[in-house]
Design a protein around this motif. Sequence first.
Motif, short mmCIF file in Angstrom:
data_model
loop_
_atom_site.label_atom_id
_atom_site.label_comp_id
_atom_site.label_asym_id
_atom_site.label_seq_id
_atom_site.Cartn_x
_atom_site.Cartn_y
_atom_site.Cartn_z
N GLY A 145 9.67 12.18 -3.37
CA GLY A 145 9.63 13.17 -2.30
C GLY A 145 8.42 13.03 -1.39
N ALA A 146 7.47 12.20 -1.76
CA ALA A 146 6.27 12.01 -0.96
C ALA A 146 6.62 11.27 0.33
CB ALA A 146 5.22 11.22 -1.75
N VAL A 147 6.00 11.70 1.44
CA VAL A 147 6.26 11.09 2.74
C VAL A 147 4.95 10.56 3.31
CG1 VAL A 147 7.09 11.49 5.09
CG2 VAL A 147 8.19 12.66 3.16
N VAL A 166 0.84 -1.20 0.00
CA VAL A 166 0.00 0.00 0.00
C VAL A 166 0.88 1.25 0.00
CG1 VAL A 166 -1.63 1.36 1.40
CG2 VAL A 166 -2.04 -1.09 1.02
N GLY A 167 1.90 1.26 0.84
CA GLY A 167 2.82 2.39 0.89
C GLY A 167 3.54 2.60 -0.43
N ARG A 168 3.98 1.50 -1.03
CA ARG A 168 4.65 1.57 -2.33
C ARG A 168 3.71 2.14 -3.40
NH1 ARG A 168 5.40 -2.55 -7.07
NH2 ARG A 168 6.06 -0.99 -8.57
N LEU A 218 2.98 15.83 0.38
CA LEU A 218 3.60 16.05 -0.91
C LEU A 218 4.62 17.17 -0.81
CD1 LEU A 218 0.51 15.80 -3.29
CD2 LEU A 218 2.00 13.99 -2.41
N PRO A 219 5.76 17.00 -1.44
CA PRO A 219 6.77 18.05 -1.39
C PRO A 219 6.37 19.26 -2.23
CG PRO A 219 7.45 16.34 -2.91
CD PRO A 219 6.16 15.88 -2.26
N THR A 236 3.52 6.01 -2.79
CA THR A 236 4.76 6.73 -3.10
C THR A 236 5.16 6.60 -4.56
OG1 THR A 236 6.14 4.90 -2.30
CG2 THR A 236 5.64 6.68 -0.73
N ASP A 237 4.84 5.50 -5.20
CA ASP A 237 5.09 5.39 -6.64
C ASP A 237 4.25 6.42 -7.40
OD1 ASP A 237 6.97 3.40 -6.42
OD2 ASP A 237 5.74 1.84 -7.37
#
Length: 169
Positions: free
Chosen positions: A107-109, A96-98, A163-164, A101-102
């Motif tokens: 830069g997403a945290v 889920v995290g991948r 989001l950056p 962030t994909d």
Amino acid sequence: MTTEKPTSSTSSTSSTSSTKSTTPSTLAPAPPAPPATPARPGDVLTPLAVPITRTLIVAGAVASRDYQDVHHDAELAREKGSPDIFMNILTTNGLVGRYITDHYGPGAVLRKVAIRLGAPNYPGDTMTLTGTVTDVDGPLVQVRVVGANGLGHHVTGTVTVELPGEEAR
């Protein structure tokens, strides 16, 4: 000789990469770049199909130090009432995290991941992750995530990602 090794290494890597991309047990490629526009409620993320293999299930369990036999021993899993080994929650959490962030880029945290498991992920199935933006508060984006397989919803929940470069709105 120093120049030959990197060249040889690079050739080997590129041929391995092309082999991996054609192997059906690998994850589908991620989107090429993060979205160019700010996230908005209602935005739908590109789905990600994850083939559920024995290797993925066992490797995820071992990597997360989950040595429960139902995640690596099919015979013992059947003795306990399961038709086969099944994926653990930590592997699901990582996928889920991948997925998030994909989609949003390096830069997403991840700030919060709140998931609930449903139907098990068994070898031979495919889990398709989908997401919809439900809220945006400055740099924080909340995404509702669903991971569905042939039995139903394997995982449901929400992820808050920062989001950056996003300005407070």
